[in-house]
Write a protein that holds these residues in place. Sequence first.
Motif, PDB file in Angstrom:
ATOM      1  N   SER A 160       0.835  -1.195   0.000  1.00 36.07           N
ATOM      2  CA  SER A 160       0.000   0.000   0.000  1.00 36.07           C
ATOM      3  C   SER A 160       0.868   1.242   0.000  1.00 36.07           C
ATOM      4  O   SER A 160       1.911   1.302   0.668  1.00 36.07           O
ATOM      5  N   GLU A 161       0.414   2.215  -0.766  1.00 36.02           N
ATOM      6  CA  GLU A 161       1.062   3.525  -0.826  1.00 36.02           C
ATOM      7  C   GLU A 161      -0.058   4.548  -0.939  1.00 36.02           C
ATOM      8  O   GLU A 161      -0.526   4.856  -2.032  1.00 36.02           O
ATOM      9  N   GLY A 162      -0.543   5.008   0.209  1.00 34.92           N
ATOM     10  CA  GLY A 162      -1.734   5.848   0.223  1.00 34.92           C
ATOM     11  C   GLY A 162      -2.927   5.003  -0.182  1.00 34.92           C
ATOM     12  O   GLY A 162      -3.101   3.883   0.281  1.00 34.92           O
ATOM     13  N   GLU A 163      -3.745   5.510  -1.096  1.00 36.46           N
ATOM     14  CA  GLU A 163      -4.915   4.763  -1.584  1.00 36.46           C
ATOM     15  C   GLU A 163      -4.526   3.725  -2.630  1.00 36.46           C
ATOM     16  O   GLU A 163      -5.311   2.860  -2.980  1.00 36.46           O
ATOM     17  N   SER A 164      -3.321   3.842  -3.157  1.00 33.63           N
ATOM     18  CA  SER A 164      -2.863   2.986  -4.245  1.00 33.63           C
ATOM     19  C   SER A 164      -2.001   1.843  -3.724  1.00 33.63           C
ATOM     20  O   SER A 164      -1.782   1.705  -2.522  1.00 33.63           O
ATOM     21  N   LYS A 165      -1.515   1.033  -4.669  1.00 36.36           N
ATOM     22  CA  LYS A 165      -0.568  -0.042  -4.343  1.00 36.36           C
ATOM     23  C   LYS A 165       0.650   0.126  -5.246  1.00 36.36           C
ATOM     24  O   LYS A 165       0.529   0.448  -6.430  1.00 36.36           O
ATOM     25  N   ARG A 166       1.811  -0.115  -4.665  1.00 34.91           N
ATOM     26  CA  ARG A 166       3.054  -0.084  -5.431  1.00 34.91           C
ATOM     27  C   ARG A 166       3.427  -1.532  -5.754  1.00 34.91           C
ATOM     28  O   ARG A 166       3.606  -2.358  -4.856  1.00 34.91           O
ATOM     29  N   LEU A 167       3.548  -1.811  -7.043  1.00 37.06           N
ATOM     30  CA  LEU A 167       3.898  -3.148  -7.529  1.00 37.06           C
ATOM     31  C   LEU A 167       5.359  -3.133  -7.956  1.00 37.06           C
ATOM     32  O   LEU A 167       5.769  -2.298  -8.760  1.00 37.06           O
ATOM     33  N   ARG A 168       6.127  -4.056  -7.400  1.00 36.15           N
ATOM     34  CA  ARG A 168       7.547  -4.180  -7.762  1.00 36.15           C
ATOM     35  C   ARG A 168       7.723  -5.568  -8.370  1.00 36.15           C
ATOM     36  O   ARG A 168       7.422  -6.573  -7.723  1.00 36.15           O
ATOM     37  N   PHE A 208      11.251  -3.429 -12.063  1.00 37.70           N
ATOM     38  CA  PHE A 208      10.539  -2.177 -12.285  1.00 37.70           C
ATOM     39  C   PHE A 208       9.411  -2.045 -11.266  1.00 37.70           C
ATOM     40  O   PHE A 208       8.998  -3.013 -10.640  1.00 37.70           O
ATOM     41  N   GLU A 209       8.934  -0.806 -11.130  1.00 37.12           N
ATOM     42  CA  GLU A 209       7.815  -0.513 -10.237  1.00 37.12           C
ATOM     43  C   GLU A 209       6.720   0.196 -11.021  1.00 37.12           C
ATOM     44  O   GLU A 209       7.000   0.966 -11.942  1.00 37.12           O
ATOM     45  N   ALA A 210       5.481  -0.071 -10.621  1.00 37.90           N
ATOM     46  CA  ALA A 210       4.310   0.603 -11.182  1.00 37.90           C
ATOM     47  C   ALA A 210       3.349   0.898 -10.041  1.00 37.90           C
ATOM     48  O   ALA A 210       3.315   0.168  -9.043  1.00 37.90           O
ATOM     49  N   ASN A 211       2.581   1.954 -10.186  1.00 32.29           N
ATOM     50  CA  ASN A 211       1.590   2.334  -9.188  1.00 32.29           C
ATOM     51  C   ASN A 211       0.212   1.923  -9.703  1.00 32.29           C
ATOM     52  O   ASN A 211      -0.138   2.226 -10.840  1.00 32.29           O
ATOM     53  N   LEU A 212      -0.553   1.232  -8.877  1.00 33.49           N
ATOM     54  CA  LEU A 212      -1.902   0.811  -9.249  1.00 33.49           C
ATOM     55  C   LEU A 212      -2.906   1.620  -8.455  1.00 33.49           C
ATOM     56  O   LEU A 212      -2.919   1.554  -7.221  1.00 33.49           O
ATOM     57  N   ILE A 213      -3.718   2.389  -9.164  1.00 37.10           N
ATOM     58  CA  ILE A 213      -4.728   3.219  -8.510  1.00 37.10           C
ATOM     59  C   ILE A 213      -5.914   2.358  -8.087  1.00 37.10           C
ATOM     60  O   ILE A 213      -6.086   1.230  -8.578  1.00 37.10           O
ATOM     61  N   PRO A 214      -6.752   2.853  -7.186  1.00 38.58           N
ATOM     62  CA  PRO A 214      -7.890   2.063  -6.704  1.00 38.58           C
ATOM     63  C   PRO A 214      -8.796   1.541  -7.824  1.00 38.58           C
ATOM     64  O   PRO A 214      -9.277   0.403  -7.744  1.00 38.58           O
ATOM     65  N   HIS A 215      -9.013   2.331  -8.868  1.00 39.90           N
ATOM     66  CA  HIS A 215      -9.873   1.865  -9.965  1.00 39.90           C
ATOM     67  C   HIS A 215      -9.291   0.612 -10.616  1.00 39.90           C
ATOM     68  O   HIS A 215     -10.009  -0.364 -10.847  1.00 39.90           O
ATOM     69  N   THR A 216      -8.008   0.630 -10.911  1.00 36.00           N
ATOM     70  CA  THR A 216      -7.354  -0.540 -11.521  1.00 36.00           C
ATOM     71  C   THR A 216      -7.481  -1.755 -10.618  1.00 36.00           C
ATOM     72  O   THR A 216      -7.757  -2.867 -11.079  1.00 36.00           O
ATOM     73  N   LEU A 217      -7.286  -1.554  -9.336  1.00 32.42           N
ATOM     74  CA  LEU A 217      -7.398  -2.654  -8.372  1.00 32.42           C
ATOM     75  C   LEU A 217      -8.819  -3.210  -8.313  1.00 32.42           C
ATOM     76  O   LEU A 217      -9.017  -4.413  -8.137  1.00 32.42           O
ATOM     77  N   ALA A 218      -9.820  -2.340  -8.514  1.00 34.50           N
ATOM     78  CA  ALA A 218     -11.222  -2.762  -8.410  1.00 34.50           C
ATOM     79  C   ALA A 218     -11.717  -3.492  -9.650  1.00 34.50           C
ATOM     80  O   ALA A 218     -12.624  -4.324  -9.550  1.00 34.50           O
ATOM     81  N   VAL A 219     -11.157  -3.211 -10.826  1.00 41.15           N
ATOM     82  CA  VAL A 219     -11.726  -3.763 -12.066  1.00 41.15           C
ATOM     83  C   VAL A 219     -10.815  -4.776 -12.764  1.00 41.15           C
ATOM     84  O   VAL A 219     -11.080  -5.164 -13.909  1.00 41.15           O
ATOM     85  N   THR A 220      -9.760  -5.231 -12.083  1.00 37.88           N
ATOM     86  CA  THR A 220      -8.863  -6.240 -12.651  1.00 37.88           C
ATOM     87  C   THR A 220      -8.566  -7.305 -11.594  1.00 37.88           C
ATOM     88  O   THR A 220      -8.985  -7.186 -10.444  1.00 37.88           O
ATOM     89  N   THR A 221      -7.796  -8.291 -11.973  1.00 40.48           N
ATOM     90  CA  THR A 221      -7.374  -9.331 -11.028  1.00 40.48           C
ATOM     91  C   THR A 221      -6.131  -8.933 -10.242  1.00 40.48           C
ATOM     92  O   THR A 221      -5.698  -9.669  -9.356  1.00 40.48           O
TER      93      THR A 221
END
Length: 195
Positions: A112-120, A154-167
């Motif tokens: 978790s990184e705020g409302e988002s998630k950091r994917l490494r 690499f790292e990417a940030n996943l916003i809440p919308h992406t987390l809600a509508v994908t696997t």
Amino acid sequence: MFTGIVQAVGKIESVAPLEKGVRLVVDGGALDRAAIALGDSICVQGACLTVVAIDGARLSFDVSRETLDCTVGLDRAGAVNLEGSLALGDTLGGHLVTGHVDGLGTVLAFESEGESKRLRLRVPPGLARYVARKGSITVDGVSLTVNRVEADVFEANLIPHTLAVTTLARLAAGAKVNLEVDLIARYVERMVGGD
């Protein structure tokens, strides 16, 4: 062609062995089936598959041994990201995606990184040269923007919308994911004399 903008999360309901591969039956979830016909291409968890049968909400796909050998998540029941193919004139909301999985990545961290998630993620060494800061990459069929690159990580940030509508919300350290690197990066490398 696809965009990496997931249209629905479906579910692999059954996996039946074929002589050289498997037949998947997928509940298409909220995928618009009115626009799907036999022979159409659907991106399933990042892999371009051909519809071989339609039974109401269920779509069937024959998956070759080659595809099974270079992907993860297509050999067992479970949730999958789905996207219908791009029609000429459609909005390109993500980036150009072929649905040809280049390799498997390994999740190193998903925090978790705020409302988002950091994917490494760690990518296979042969693919690392195609991953660039602020470039695009597809993870399990989802178009993501690369925020940081260090060698083969690499790292990417996943916003809440992406987390809600994908696997992707289900990811955890150690998980394997299907990766497709940016198509334009491949062509640029070829034009300037790379592999």
